[in-house]
Design a protein around this motif. Structure first.
Motif, PDB file in Angstrom:
ATOM      1  N   ARG A 143      30.071  45.127  45.856  1.00  0.00           N
ATOM      2  CA  ARG A 143      31.387  44.487  45.909  1.00  0.00           C
ATOM      3  C   ARG A 143      32.304  45.041  44.828  1.00  0.00           C
ATOM      4  N   ALA A 193      33.461  48.503  45.697  1.00  0.00           N
ATOM      5  CA  ALA A 193      34.488  48.453  46.735  1.00  0.00           C
ATOM      6  C   ALA A 193      35.830  48.018  46.152  1.00  0.00           C
ATOM      7  N   ARG A 194      35.808  47.081  45.227  1.00  0.00           N
ATOM      8  CA  ARG A 194      37.057  46.648  44.580  1.00  0.00           C
ATOM      9  C   ARG A 194      37.674  47.780  43.760  1.00  0.00           C
ATOM     10  N   ARG A 195      36.817  48.531  43.052  1.00  0.00           N
ATOM     11  CA  ARG A 195      37.350  49.665  42.270  1.00  0.00           C
ATOM     12  C   ARG A 195      37.966  50.707  43.188  1.00  0.00           C
ATOM     13  N   GLU A 196      37.307  50.981  44.301  1.00  0.00           N
ATOM     14  CA  GLU A 196      37.848  51.947  45.266  1.00  0.00           C
ATOM     15  C   GLU A 196      39.176  51.450  45.842  1.00  0.00           C
ATOM     16  N   ARG A 197      39.231  50.153  46.158  1.00  0.00           N
ATOM     17  CA  ARG A 197      40.472  49.571  46.674  1.00  0.00           C
ATOM     18  C   ARG A 197      41.591  49.701  45.662  1.00  0.00           C
ATOM     19  N   ASP A 198      41.296  49.380  44.396  1.00  0.00           N
ATOM     20  CA  ASP A 198      42.319  49.450  43.358  1.00  0.00           C
ATOM     21  C   ASP A 198      42.790  50.886  43.141  1.00  0.00           C
ATOM     22  N   ALA A 217      42.776  53.262  45.422  1.00  0.00           N
ATOM     23  CA  ALA A 217      43.580  53.605  46.601  1.00  0.00           C
ATOM     24  C   ALA A 217      44.974  52.991  46.489  1.00  0.00           C
ATOM     25  N   ARG A 218      45.082  51.760  46.018  1.00  0.00           N
ATOM     26  CA  ARG A 218      46.396  51.124  45.833  1.00  0.00           C
ATOM     27  C   ARG A 218      47.226  51.874  44.800  1.00  0.00           C
ATOM     28  N   ARG A 239      48.434  55.028  46.326  1.00  0.00           N
ATOM     29  CA  ARG A 239      49.508  54.706  47.268  1.00  0.00           C
ATOM     30  C   ARG A 239      50.811  54.454  46.533  1.00  0.00           C
TER      31      ARG A 239
END
Length: 130
Positions: free
Chosen positions: A99, A102-107, A109-110, A113
């Motif tokens: 988890r 995944a949060r680090r990857e999401r952050d 990616a944001r 972006r």
């Protein structure tokens, strides 16, 4: 013969005499644990019982619990519950790590972006958005 098996805690490396000497128990005690299904040693080609280090550890734990007043059945149940708890804790730790990754990857990616949006906006002459 590969010596790597000696590092395997589940490799049945100990015969009756060795187990008796290491544990300070009688052969009858070990046979009774086997008969009760509490510790099931492997069998050699000749039919002799062979215990692993993990099984010897279990026998030590069973003895300690029975010396503190538990029956063999309750001692075995306690050990099984402890093993289940350890497995669940390991599974929880792995899930938590997954988890967090995944949060680090999401952050990341944001962030990428947002940088791309700012760069695109600056090439168009737009005011940066906060």
């Amino acid at each position: 013969m590969s010596l790597d098996r000696l590092d395997d805690p589940d490799h049945p490396a100990f015969g009756m005499g060795q187990a008796v000497d290491l544990l300070g128990v009688t052969p009858a005690y070990l046979r009774n644990l086997d008969a009760a299904g509490l510790v099931s040693p492997a069998r050699s080609e000749g039919g002799h019982r062979r215990w692993s280090r993990a099984q010897l550890d279990r026998i030590v734990a069973l003895r300690e619990l029975t010396e503190h007043g538990h029956t063999l059945a309750s001692a075995a149940a306690i050990l099984d519950l402890r093993a289940d708890l350890a497995d669940e804790r390991a599974r929880h730790a792995a899930t938590t790590e997954e988890r967090d990754r995944a949060r680090r990857e999401r952050d990341t990616a944001r962030d990428e972006r947002d940088v791309a949006r700012r760069e695109l906006g600056s090439t168009r002459g737009e005011e940066p958005q906060g």
